[in-house]
Scaffold this motif. Structure first.
Motif, PDB file in Angstrom:
ATOM      1  N   ASP A  42       0.813  -1.215   0.000  1.00  0.00           N
ATOM      2  CA  ASP A  42       0.000   0.000   0.000  1.00  0.00           C
ATOM      3  C   ASP A  42       0.849   1.270   0.000  1.00  0.00           C
ATOM      4  N   LYS A  43       2.179   1.101   0.057  1.00  0.00           N
ATOM      5  CA  LYS A  43       3.102   2.228  -0.042  1.00  0.00           C
ATOM      6  C   LYS A  43       4.262   1.822  -0.944  1.00  0.00           C
ATOM      7  N   PRO A  44       4.883   2.783  -1.634  1.00  0.00           N
ATOM      8  CA  PRO A  44       5.977   2.419  -2.542  1.00  0.00           C
ATOM      9  C   PRO A  44       7.261   2.012  -1.839  1.00  0.00           C
ATOM     10  N   GLU A  45       7.404   2.420  -0.577  1.00  0.00           N
ATOM     11  CA  GLU A  45       8.592   2.065   0.188  1.00  0.00           C
ATOM     12  C   GLU A  45       8.232   0.999   1.214  1.00  0.00           C
ATOM     13  N   LEU A  46       8.971  -0.121   1.227  1.00  0.00           N
ATOM     14  CA  LEU A  46       8.684  -1.212   2.161  1.00  0.00           C
ATOM     15  C   LEU A  46       9.727  -1.271   3.263  1.00  0.00           C
ATOM     16  N   THR A  47       9.323  -1.868   4.360  1.00  0.00           N
ATOM     17  CA  THR A  47      10.248  -2.066   5.474  1.00  0.00           C
ATOM     18  C   THR A  47      11.130  -3.279   5.185  1.00  0.00           C
ATOM     19  N   PRO A  48      12.280  -3.388   5.846  1.00  0.00           N
ATOM     20  CA  PRO A  48      13.126  -4.576   5.674  1.00  0.00           C
ATOM     21  C   PRO A  48      12.375  -5.865   6.010  1.00  0.00           C
ATOM     22  N   GLU A  49      11.485  -5.802   7.007  1.00  0.00           N
ATOM     23  CA  GLU A  49      10.722  -6.991   7.400  1.00  0.00           C
ATOM     24  C   GLU A  49       9.764  -7.424   6.281  1.00  0.00           C
ATOM     25  N   GLN A  50       9.139  -6.463   5.635  1.00  0.00           N
ATOM     26  CA  GLN A  50       8.226  -6.793   4.538  1.00  0.00           C
ATOM     27  C   GLN A  50       8.978  -7.410   3.360  1.00  0.00           C
ATOM     28  N   MET A  51      10.135  -6.859   3.042  1.00  0.00           N
ATOM     29  CA  MET A  51      10.931  -7.414   1.950  1.00  0.00           C
ATOM     30  C   MET A  51      11.469  -8.792   2.298  1.00  0.00           C
ATOM     31  N   GLU A  52      11.837  -9.003   3.554  1.00  0.00           N
ATOM     32  CA  GLU A  52      12.374 -10.302   3.960  1.00  0.00           C
ATOM     33  C   GLU A  52      11.316 -11.393   3.834  1.00  0.00           C
ATOM     34  N   GLN A  53      10.039 -11.059   4.122  1.00  0.00           N
ATOM     35  CA  GLN A  53       8.980 -12.044   3.943  1.00  0.00           C
ATOM     36  C   GLN A  53       8.874 -12.447   2.476  1.00  0.00           C
ATOM     37  N   PHE A  54       9.006 -11.471   1.589  1.00  0.00           N
ATOM     38  CA  PHE A  54       8.976 -11.754   0.151  1.00  0.00           C
ATOM     39  C   PHE A  54      10.141 -12.655  -0.248  1.00  0.00           C
ATOM     40  N   TYR A  55      11.326 -12.346   0.249  1.00  0.00           N
ATOM     41  CA  TYR A  55      12.506 -13.153  -0.080  1.00  0.00           C
ATOM     42  C   TYR A  55      12.362 -14.580   0.467  1.00  0.00           C
ATOM     43  N   GLU A  56      11.771 -14.719   1.640  1.00  0.00           N
ATOM     44  CA  GLU A  56      11.553 -16.054   2.207  1.00  0.00           C
ATOM     45  C   GLU A  56      10.591 -16.859   1.344  1.00  0.00           C
ATOM     46  N   ASP A  57       9.536 -16.200   0.875  1.00  0.00           N
ATOM     47  CA  ASP A  57       8.582 -16.908   0.024  1.00  0.00           C
ATOM     48  C   ASP A  57       9.204 -17.292  -1.309  1.00  0.00           C
ATOM     49  N   LEU A  58      10.123 -16.472  -1.803  1.00  0.00           N
ATOM     50  CA  LEU A  58      10.844 -16.848  -3.016  1.00  0.00           C
ATOM     51  C   LEU A  58      11.683 -18.099  -2.771  1.00  0.00           C
ATOM     52  N   ARG A  59      12.413 -18.106  -1.656  1.00  0.00           N
ATOM     53  CA  ARG A  59      13.256 -19.261  -1.333  1.00  0.00           C
ATOM     54  C   ARG A  59      12.420 -20.522  -1.162  1.00  0.00           C
ATOM     55  N   CYS A  60      11.247 -20.363  -0.578  1.00  0.00           N
ATOM     56  CA  CYS A  60      10.365 -21.512  -0.378  1.00  0.00           C
ATOM     57  C   CYS A  60       9.994 -22.176  -1.705  1.00  0.00           C
ATOM     58  N   ARG A  61      10.005 -21.382  -2.762  1.00  0.00           N
ATOM     59  CA  ARG A  61       9.555 -21.882  -4.056  1.00  0.00           C
ATOM     60  C   ARG A  61      10.684 -22.015  -5.063  1.00  0.00           C
ATOM     61  N   GLY A  62      11.907 -22.025  -4.555  1.00  0.00           N
ATOM     62  CA  GLY A  62      13.050 -22.288  -5.410  1.00  0.00           C
ATOM     63  C   GLY A  62      13.440 -21.148  -6.323  1.00  0.00           C
ATOM     64  N   ILE A  63      13.126 -19.910  -5.927  1.00  0.00           N
ATOM     65  CA  ILE A  63      13.476 -18.734  -6.726  1.00  0.00           C
ATOM     66  C   ILE A  63      14.563 -17.951  -5.999  1.00  0.00           C
ATOM     67  N   GLU A  64      15.601 -17.581  -6.716  1.00  0.00           N
ATOM     68  CA  GLU A  64      16.721 -16.866  -6.113  1.00  0.00           C
ATOM     69  C   GLU A  64      16.431 -15.368  -5.997  1.00  0.00           C
ATOM     70  N   LYS A  65      16.978 -14.777  -4.955  1.00  0.00           N
ATOM     71  CA  LYS A  65      16.838 -13.333  -4.748  1.00  0.00           C
ATOM     72  C   LYS A  65      17.430 -12.561  -5.922  1.00  0.00           C
ATOM     73  N   SER A  66      18.461 -13.103  -6.540  1.00  0.00           N
ATOM     74  CA  SER A  66      19.121 -12.447  -7.667  1.00  0.00           C
ATOM     75  C   SER A  66      18.225 -12.351  -8.900  1.00  0.00           C
ATOM     76  N   GLU A  67      17.116 -13.108  -8.903  1.00  0.00           N
ATOM     77  CA  GLU A  67      16.198 -13.101 -10.042  1.00  0.00           C
ATOM     78  C   GLU A  67      15.145 -12.005  -9.948  1.00  0.00           C
ATOM     79  N   VAL A  68      15.122 -11.267  -8.851  1.00  0.00           N
ATOM     80  CA  VAL A  68      14.063 -10.283  -8.609  1.00  0.00           C
ATOM     81  C   VAL A  68      14.259  -9.044  -9.476  1.00  0.00           C
ATOM     82  N   TRP A  69      13.160  -8.578 -10.064  1.00  0.00           N
ATOM     83  CA  TRP A  69      13.127  -7.313 -10.813  1.00  0.00           C
ATOM     84  C   TRP A  69      12.346  -6.304  -9.978  1.00  0.00           C
ATOM     85  N   TYR A  70      12.956  -5.158  -9.686  1.00  0.00           N
ATOM     86  CA  TYR A  70      12.347  -4.144  -8.822  1.00  0.00           C
ATOM     87  C   TYR A  70      11.841  -2.959  -9.647  1.00  0.00           C
ATOM     88  N   THR A  71      10.766  -2.361  -9.187  1.00  0.00           N
ATOM     89  CA  THR A  71      10.311  -1.098  -9.752  1.00  0.00           C
ATOM     90  C   THR A  71      10.899   0.044  -8.932  1.00  0.00           C
TER      91      THR A  71
END
Length: 207
Positions: free
Chosen positions: A146-175
């Protein structure tokens, strides 16, 4: 020697469990409360896809935000998207179909349907959509907030969900919200809707 080894392994289990990522489950089913939660304005933050088609598509977006207006009775969501692609703002409207039982949203683009599995983390200020969750060659995950800037905790949840599904953090495309070119158009639309609402109120008063 066996007993001490077993005891040592057992003593490590709580630690291993604490370090293991907590995956966000697919939302099944989608309820009216779920729809109310994702109603309103959201910013597209980041995504990562194994699908070559999706991977190339998201790279076109420099910034993007959108409005979602659910219709509980028709099981649809009216979508208004403002996307900065290249050096211009692109505005699109669409209607998403809601499949409550399996927690998915369906969007048609140029006649092709695209399913997104709705995922709601504990933080209600964010949500995610998963694509092709059962196909490791195409699987992908997108993050919205709901905001363009996220907290480190919010981003870490996203990174954890990526890892859970076999996706590397290096594959992320950011706006990048700083590259957004759609604010003037959004403001214009808001002023137009305000005038329409005022005109409707005057017509009602005359009746």
């Amino acid at each position: 020697m066996t007993l001490p080894w077993v005891l040592a392994v057992l003593s490590l289990l709580p630690l291993l469990d604490a370090q293991s990522p907590t995956c966000t489950n697919y939302t099944v089913p989608i309820t009216n409360a779920t729809l109310d939660q994702i109603s309103g304005k959201w910013f597209y933050i980041a995504s990562a896809f194994h699908s070559p088609e999706y991977k190339e598509s998201v790279k076109k977006f420099k910034a993007s935000f959108f409005y979602m207006t659910p219709n509980h009775t028709e099981d649809t969501i009216w979508l208004r998207e403002y996307s900065t692609i290249g050096d211009s703002c692109t505005y699109r409207t669409n209607r998403l179909m809601i499949y409550r039982e399996n927690g998915t949203l369906l969007k048609y683009v140029n006649g092709t349907g695209h399913f997104g599995h709705l995922m709601l983390p504990k933080d209600r200020r964010t949500f995610m959509l998963a694509a092709f969750p059962e196909d490791p060659l195409k699987i992908g995950l997108s993050l919205y907030a709901d905001k363009p800037e996220l907290t480190p905790e919010q981003m870490e949840q996203f990174y954890e969900d990526l890892r859970c599904r076999g996706i590397e953090k290096s594959e992320v495309w950011y706006t990048d919200e700083k590259k957004d070119l759609c604010k003037p158009l959004e403001k214009q639309h808001e002023e137009e809707r305000k005038k329409e609402n005022e005109g409707a109120k005057k017509d009602t008063a005359l009746d």
